[in-house]
Design a protein around this motif. Sequence first.
Motif: not given
Length: 214
Positions: A127-146
């Motif tokens: 599930c790529y979409a889930s991996g890309n929102r993984d809070e263990a990897v990404f800080e604030d994964p639900f925020q779009f940061r350029v």
Amino acid sequence: MITDFFEYFRALSARKRAEPSDDLASLIANAQIDGQPISDLEAMSYYIIVATAGHDTTSSSTAGAFWALAENPGELAKLKADPSLIPSLVEESIRWTTPVKTFMRTATADVHFADRHVKKGDWLMLCYASGNRDEAVFEDPFQFRVDRKPNKQLAFGYGAHVCLGQHLARMEMRILWEELIPRLNNLELAGEPAMSEAVFVNGPKRLPVRFEMA
Ligand code: HEM
């Protein structure tokens, strides 16, 4: 329809076997492994992935970034102030949209991972979409940061079958934004956006926006 693709590429393949030329279609039509022609299904699969893989993926990532920028004017302002952030915008828009949702894999060995036992032969859905929102990897994964850094997005897959077109995809999107951002004075939503309803590849289906160009 997938059957239309088969019909089109079967005819192309037959033509390229009869009269090969110096192109990718002839290479696929006449490909051999261990001296044997590849199967019809393999040839059709190559044709179809080469013809389709770069369409809804790059367009969805671009439209996904448009949507996110329209909702986050501060992020657009960052890009206008510092266009060297554009490659980072591209990476974030691919993470944000993750146009390819899933692929399947078959485990080739028993594995114990994250408190789960996977047995050889088990099917796994990536599930790529889930991996890309993984809070263990990404800080604030639900925020779009350029300016997200690091950004280890997984939308191109990983391993032997990692996306063959990833560099082309990044380049296409970078060039579009390099041309557009300096001229884009403002951007806002002008209606209700909607995603396409699909389980494999999806992205914005409807995205009404209002903008001013310099
Ligand atoms: C943002 C844009 C794109 C995304 C998110 C994307 C995503 C993916 C994903 C997830 C895979 C499967 C990886 C795996 O199984 O591990 C893949 C494979 C592939 N992609 Fe892309 N792709 C994009 C653009 C493109 C473009 C522009 C092309 C070519 C014009 C392309 C050609 C391919 C091909 C040929 C494969 C199959 C590679 C293989 O099985 O060895 N893709 N892509």
